[in-house]
Scaffold this motif. Structure first.
Motif, PDB file in Angstrom:
ATOM      1  N   GLY A   1      32.082  16.099  29.293  1.00  0.00           N
ATOM      2  CA  GLY A   1      30.875  15.272  29.446  1.00  0.00           C
ATOM      3  C   GLY A   1      29.783  15.986  30.220  1.00  0.00           C
ATOM      4  N   ASN A   2      30.151  16.692  31.272  1.00  0.00           N
ATOM      5  CA  ASN A   2      29.163  17.432  32.053  1.00  0.00           C
ATOM      6  C   ASN A   2      28.580  18.588  31.252  1.00  0.00           C
ATOM      7  OD1 ASN A   2      29.549  15.697  34.156  1.00  0.00           O
ATOM      8  ND2 ASN A   2      30.684  17.120  35.432  1.00  0.00           N
ATOM      9  N   ALA A   3      29.405  19.232  30.442  1.00  0.00           N
ATOM     10  CA  ALA A   3      28.891  20.298  29.576  1.00  0.00           C
ATOM     11  C   ALA A   3      27.908  19.719  28.557  1.00  0.00           C
ATOM     12  CB  ALA A   3      30.032  21.016  28.866  1.00  0.00           C
ATOM     13  N   GLY A   4      28.219  18.554  28.020  1.00  0.00           N
ATOM     14  CA  GLY A   4      27.304  17.895  27.081  1.00  0.00           C
ATOM     15  C   GLY A   4      25.994  17.498  27.745  1.00  0.00           C
ATOM     16  N   ALA A   5      26.067  16.996  28.982  1.00  0.00           N
ATOM     17  CA  ALA A   5      24.854  16.644  29.715  1.00  0.00           C
ATOM     18  C   ALA A   5      24.013  17.887  29.991  1.00  0.00           C
ATOM     19  CB  ALA A   5      25.203  15.938  31.023  1.00  0.00           C
ATOM     20  N   ALA A   6      24.664  18.991  30.339  1.00  0.00           N
ATOM     21  CA  ALA A   6      23.943  20.248  30.576  1.00  0.00           C
ATOM     22  C   ALA A   6      23.288  20.741  29.287  1.00  0.00           C
ATOM     23  CB  ALA A   6      24.889  21.306  31.139  1.00  0.00           C
ATOM     24  N   LEU A   7      23.983  20.606  28.172  1.00  0.00           N
ATOM     25  CA  LEU A   7      23.419  21.001  26.886  1.00  0.00           C
ATOM     26  C   LEU A   7      22.192  20.160  26.554  1.00  0.00           C
ATOM     27  CD1 LEU A   7      23.495  22.602  24.230  1.00  0.00           C
ATOM     28  CD2 LEU A   7      25.104  20.898  23.367  1.00  0.00           C
ATOM     29  N   GLY A   8      22.280  18.858  26.760  1.00  0.00           N
ATOM     30  CA  GLY A   8      21.135  17.983  26.507  1.00  0.00           C
ATOM     31  C   GLY A   8      19.943  18.338  27.369  1.00  0.00           C
ATOM     32  N   CYS A   9      20.193  18.630  28.638  1.00  0.00           N
ATOM     33  CA  CYS A   9      19.122  19.036  29.549  1.00  0.00           C
ATOM     34  C   CYS A   9      18.500  20.347  29.082  1.00  0.00           C
ATOM     35  CB  CYS A   9      19.677  19.165  30.959  1.00  0.00           C
ATOM     36  SG  CYS A   9      18.453  19.647  32.184  1.00  0.00           S
ATOM     37  N   SER A  10      19.332  21.280  28.700  1.00  0.00           N
ATOM     38  CA  SER A  10      18.854  22.582  28.237  1.00  0.00           C
ATOM     39  C   SER A  10      18.025  22.437  26.969  1.00  0.00           C
ATOM     40  CB  SER A  10      20.045  23.507  27.993  1.00  0.00           C
ATOM     41  OG  SER A  10      19.632  24.783  27.614  1.00  0.00           O
ATOM     42  N   LEU A  11      18.468  21.596  26.055  1.00  0.00           N
ATOM     43  CA  LEU A  11      17.709  21.388  24.822  1.00  0.00           C
ATOM     44  C   LEU A  11      16.345  20.772  25.103  1.00  0.00           C
ATOM     45  CD1 LEU A  11      20.496  20.165  22.398  1.00  0.00           C
ATOM     46  CD2 LEU A  11      19.245  22.329  22.292  1.00  0.00           C
ATOM     47  N   ARG A  12      16.295  19.861  26.069  1.00  0.00           N
ATOM     48  CA  ARG A  12      15.003  19.240  26.390  1.00  0.00           C
ATOM     49  C   ARG A  12      14.060  20.236  27.052  1.00  0.00           C
ATOM     50  NH1 ARG A  12      13.747  13.500  29.211  1.00  0.00           N
ATOM     51  NH2 ARG A  12      11.504  13.715  29.175  1.00  0.00           N
ATOM     52  N   VAL A  13      14.583  21.044  27.952  1.00  0.00           N
ATOM     53  CA  VAL A  13      13.742  21.984  28.690  1.00  0.00           C
ATOM     54  C   VAL A  13      13.352  23.180  27.826  1.00  0.00           C
ATOM     55  CG1 VAL A  13      13.705  23.583  30.651  1.00  0.00           C
ATOM     56  CG2 VAL A  13      14.651  21.292  30.936  1.00  0.00           C
ATOM     57  N   LEU A  14      14.328  23.765  27.134  1.00  0.00           N
ATOM     58  CA  LEU A  14      14.081  24.990  26.383  1.00  0.00           C
ATOM     59  C   LEU A  14      13.707  24.752  24.927  1.00  0.00           C
ATOM     60  CD1 LEU A  14      17.073  27.096  27.747  1.00  0.00           C
ATOM     61  CD2 LEU A  14      14.691  27.132  28.527  1.00  0.00           C
ATOM     62  N   GLY A  15      13.996  23.560  24.431  1.00  0.00           N
ATOM     63  CA  GLY A  15      13.702  23.250  23.032  1.00  0.00           C
ATOM     64  C   GLY A  15      14.840  23.667  22.116  1.00  0.00           C
ATOM     65  N   PRO A  16      14.755  23.272  20.869  1.00  0.00           N
ATOM     66  CA  PRO A  16      15.858  23.516  19.931  1.00  0.00           C
ATOM     67  C   PRO A  16      15.819  24.874  19.235  1.00  0.00           C
ATOM     68  CG  PRO A  16      14.210  22.176  18.892  1.00  0.00           C
ATOM     69  CD  PRO A  16      13.745  22.397  20.320  1.00  0.00           C
ATOM     70  N   TYR A  17      14.989  25.789  19.696  1.00  0.00           N
ATOM     71  CA  TYR A  17      14.838  27.050  18.978  1.00  0.00           C
ATOM     72  C   TYR A  17      16.103  27.889  18.935  1.00  0.00           C
ATOM     73  CZ  TYR A  17      14.502  29.380  23.491  1.00  0.00           C
ATOM     74  OH  TYR A  17      14.779  29.849  24.746  1.00  0.00           O
ATOM     75  N   ASP A  18      16.979  27.728  19.881  1.00  0.00           N
ATOM     76  CA  ASP A  18      18.198  28.544  19.912  1.00  0.00           C
ATOM     77  C   ASP A  18      19.408  27.657  20.214  1.00  0.00           C
ATOM     78  OD1 ASP A  18      19.886  30.669  19.831  1.00  0.00           O
ATOM     79  OD2 ASP A  18      19.067  31.693  21.578  1.00  0.00           O
ATOM     80  N   VAL A  19      19.628  26.669  19.364  1.00  0.00           N
ATOM     81  CA  VAL A  19      20.660  25.667  19.596  1.00  0.00           C
ATOM     82  C   VAL A  19      22.053  26.284  19.663  1.00  0.00           C
ATOM     83  CG1 VAL A  19      21.757  23.605  18.656  1.00  0.00           C
ATOM     84  CG2 VAL A  19      19.277  23.837  18.584  1.00  0.00           C
ATOM     85  N   ALA A  20      22.382  27.203  18.776  1.00  0.00           N
ATOM     86  CA  ALA A  20      23.722  27.802  18.756  1.00  0.00           C
ATOM     87  C   ALA A  20      24.018  28.537  20.064  1.00  0.00           C
ATOM     88  CB  ALA A  20      23.865  28.751  17.575  1.00  0.00           C
ATOM     89  N   ARG A  21      23.058  29.270  20.575  1.00  0.00           N
ATOM     90  CA  ARG A  21      23.257  30.001  21.832  1.00  0.00           C
ATOM     91  C   ARG A  21      23.459  29.038  23.000  1.00  0.00           C
ATOM     92  NH1 ARG A  21      19.211  32.047  25.341  1.00  0.00           N
ATOM     93  NH2 ARG A  21      20.106  33.498  26.811  1.00  0.00           N
TER      94      ARG A  21
END
Length: 67
Positions: A35-55
């Motif tokens: 769950g914490n990894a998923g929350a970190a991923l969501g935060c990262s996607l919001r801040v950095l955008g979806p340009y490099d989702v796989a990474r």
């Protein structure tokens, strides 16, 4: 959750999992970590955008498995 609450998403997830604790520490710990990894991923996607989702996915979701 992470996209909405940033790092607070991990705190909310941990609290939620601990309130649902049923005596099995192994399952609770894995739920918290995933769950914490998923929350970190969501935060990262919001801040950095979806340009490099796989990474971003590999960094956040696969990192917990090494612990």
């Amino acid at each position: 959750m992470g996209a909405e609450y940033a790092i607070g998403g991990s705190v909310i997830n941990t609290g939620r999992e601990l309130t649902q604790f049923r005596g099995d520490l192994t399952n609770t710990w894995s739920d918290v970590m995933i769950g914490n990894a998923g929350a970190a991923l969501g935060c990262s996607l919001r801040v950095l955008g979806p340009y490099d989702v796989a990474r971003q996915f590999n960094f956040h979701m696969m990192q917990w498995r090494r612990q």
